[in-house]
Design a protein around this motif. Structure first.
Motif, mmCIF file in Angstrom:
data_model
loop_
_atom_site.group_PDB
_atom_site.id
_atom_site.type_symbol
_atom_site.label_atom_id
_atom_site.label_comp_id
_atom_site.label_asym_id
_atom_site.label_seq_id
_atom_site.Cartn_x
_atom_site.Cartn_y
_atom_site.Cartn_z
ATOM 1 N N ASP A 38 0.826 -1.209 0.000
ATOM 2 C CA ASP A 38 0.000 0.000 0.000
ATOM 3 C C ASP A 38 0.863 1.264 0.000
ATOM 4 N N PHE A 39 1.966 1.235 0.724
ATOM 5 C CA PHE A 39 2.878 2.382 0.732
ATOM 6 C C PHE A 39 3.521 2.554 -0.644
ATOM 7 N N GLY A 40 3.844 1.461 -1.303
ATOM 8 C CA GLY A 40 4.386 1.526 -2.659
ATOM 9 C C GLY A 40 3.388 2.129 -3.629
ATOM 10 N N LYS A 41 2.119 1.777 -3.492
ATOM 11 C CA LYS A 41 1.078 2.353 -4.345
ATOM 12 C C LYS A 41 0.933 3.848 -4.083
ATOM 13 N N LEU A 42 1.033 4.250 -2.808
ATOM 14 C CA LEU A 42 0.980 5.671 -2.477
ATOM 15 C C LEU A 42 2.150 6.406 -3.131
ATOM 16 N N LEU A 43 3.343 5.846 -3.037
ATOM 17 C CA LEU A 43 4.507 6.486 -3.659
ATOM 18 C C LEU A 43 4.332 6.608 -5.164
ATOM 19 N N LEU A 44 3.786 5.589 -5.795
ATOM 20 C CA LEU A 44 3.541 5.635 -7.242
ATOM 21 C C LEU A 44 2.533 6.731 -7.575
ATOM 22 N N ARG A 45 1.457 6.821 -6.795
ATOM 23 C CA ARG A 45 0.456 7.876 -7.010
ATOM 24 C C ARG A 45 1.062 9.262 -6.811
ATOM 25 N N LEU A 46 1.856 9.429 -5.751
ATOM 26 C CA LEU A 46 2.486 10.724 -5.490
ATOM 27 C C LEU A 46 3.475 11.096 -6.587
ATOM 28 N N GLY A 47 4.215 10.105 -7.071
ATOM 29 C CA GLY A 47 5.176 10.365 -8.140
ATOM 30 C C GLY A 47 4.502 10.795 -9.424
ATOM 31 N N VAL A 48 3.525 10.031 -9.864
ATOM 32 C CA VAL A 48 2.844 10.346 -11.128
ATOM 33 C C VAL A 48 2.047 11.636 -11.005
ATOM 34 N N GLY A 49 1.201 11.712 -9.991
ATOM 35 C CA GLY A 49 0.365 12.904 -9.832
ATOM 36 C C GLY A 49 1.173 14.138 -9.494
ATOM 37 N N GLY A 50 2.143 13.975 -8.583
ATOM 38 C CA GLY A 50 2.936 15.106 -8.137
ATOM 39 C C GLY A 50 3.811 15.702 -9.224
ATOM 40 N N LEU A 51 4.325 14.868 -10.102
ATOM 41 C CA LEU A 51 5.159 15.380 -11.196
ATOM 42 C C LEU A 51 4.321 15.865 -12.381
ATOM 43 N N MET A 52 3.204 15.197 -12.644
ATOM 44 C CA MET A 52 2.354 15.603 -13.771
ATOM 45 C C MET A 52 1.713 16.965 -13.532
ATOM 46 N N ILE A 53 1.361 17.252 -12.301
ATOM 47 C CA ILE A 53 0.642 18.491 -12.021
ATOM 48 C C ILE A 53 1.481 19.726 -12.372
ATOM 49 N N PHE A 54 2.806 19.621 -12.303
ATOM 50 C CA PHE A 54 3.654 20.744 -12.684
ATOM 51 C C PHE A 54 3.490 21.103 -14.166
ATOM 52 N N HIS A 55 3.309 20.094 -15.002
ATOM 53 C CA HIS A 55 3.091 20.343 -16.430
ATOM 54 C C HIS A 55 1.786 21.113 -16.638
ATOM 55 N N GLY A 56 0.763 20.707 -15.907
ATOM 56 C CA GLY A 56 -0.530 21.378 -16.021
ATOM 57 C C GLY A 56 -0.498 22.802 -15.506
ATOM 58 N N ILE A 57 0.154 23.017 -14.371
ATOM 59 C CA ILE A 57 0.257 24.366 -13.805
ATOM 60 C C ILE A 57 1.022 25.286 -14.753
ATOM 61 N N TYR A 58 2.085 24.767 -15.349
ATOM 62 C CA TYR A 58 2.841 25.553 -16.327
ATOM 63 C C TYR A 58 1.926 26.008 -17.467
ATOM 64 N N LYS A 59 1.112 25.092 -17.958
ATOM 65 C CA LYS A 59 0.231 25.440 -19.080
ATOM 66 C C LYS A 59 -0.866 26.405 -18.646
ATOM 67 N N LEU A 60 -1.329 26.297 -17.392
ATOM 68 C CA LEU A 60 -2.324 27.253 -16.899
ATOM 69 C C LEU A 60 -1.735 28.655 -16.834
ATOM 70 N N ILE A 61 -0.478 28.754 -16.467
ATOM 71 C CA ILE A 61 0.189 30.060 -16.348
ATOM 72 C C ILE A 61 0.573 30.616 -17.714
ATOM 73 N N HIS A 62 1.127 29.765 -18.587
ATOM 74 C CA HIS A 62 1.705 30.233 -19.851
ATOM 75 C C HIS A 62 0.801 30.029 -21.066
ATOM 76 N N GLY A 63 -0.323 29.408 -20.894
ATOM 77 C CA GLY A 63 -1.268 29.267 -21.987
ATOM 78 C C GLY A 63 -1.192 27.925 -22.703
ATOM 79 N N HIS A 64 -2.167 27.730 -23.564
ATOM 80 C CA HIS A 64 -2.338 26.463 -24.276
ATOM 81 C C HIS A 64 -2.190 26.616 -25.788
ATOM 82 N N ASP A 65 -1.593 27.705 -26.229
ATOM 83 C CA ASP A 65 -1.488 27.969 -27.669
ATOM 84 C C ASP A 65 -0.788 26.840 -28.422
ATOM 85 N N PHE A 66 0.280 26.308 -27.842
ATOM 86 C CA PHE A 66 1.010 25.218 -28.495
ATOM 87 C C PHE A 66 0.087 24.023 -28.733
ATOM 88 N N ILE A 67 -0.700 23.679 -27.745
ATOM 89 C CA ILE A 67 -1.599 22.530 -27.863
ATOM 90 C C ILE A 67 -2.693 22.822 -28.885
#
Length: 132
Positions: free
Chosen positions: A4-33
């Protein structure tokens, strides 16, 4: 508890790192996409999936809310990212020996793993099935 702790770490890794990509796009826009969608002949309103796939789903994944579904949304987001940006060039090697799209592939396979194995016990929402 170790699993269960391993699953938590996997969730934190994927979600925690992915959210930075989304926040960047919220700040800088979605024109590229929007431009990439247009170039592929897809409706440009599909850019709205980016905040869902790169902010909302990662946040839910971190918190353990509808984790399987959230992970599947992230996986789909990565498939679209690969299609729009790299295509088959995702498998080209770089000058350091890695794959050109290795980050996309790592997010894709890691989120698929979460969708299949589930969130573990450490989560806010204790639902069952695909919404666990």
């Amino acid at each position: 508890m170790g699993t269960d702790f391993g699953k938590l770490l996997l969730r934190l890794g994927v979600g925690g790192l992915m959210i930075f990509h989304g926040i960047y796009k919220l700040i800088h826009g979605h024109d590229f996409i929007i431009n990439q969608l247009s170039a592929k002949g897809l409706p440009t309103w599909l850019w709205l999936g980016v905040p869902i796939g790169e902010v909302v789903a990662p946040l839910f994944l971190i918190l353990g809310i509808a984790s399987r579904f959230s992970a599947a949304v992230i996986a789909f987001t990565m498939v679209m990212s690969i299609f729009l940006v790299n295509g088959m060039a995702v498998f080209n090697t770089t000058n350091t020996g890695g794959l050109a799209g290795e980050l996309n592939l790592l997010f894709l396979f890691s989120s698929l793993a979460i969708a299949f194995i589930g969130p573990g016990k450490f989560r806010l929402y204790k639902g069952s099935g695909f919404l666990a």
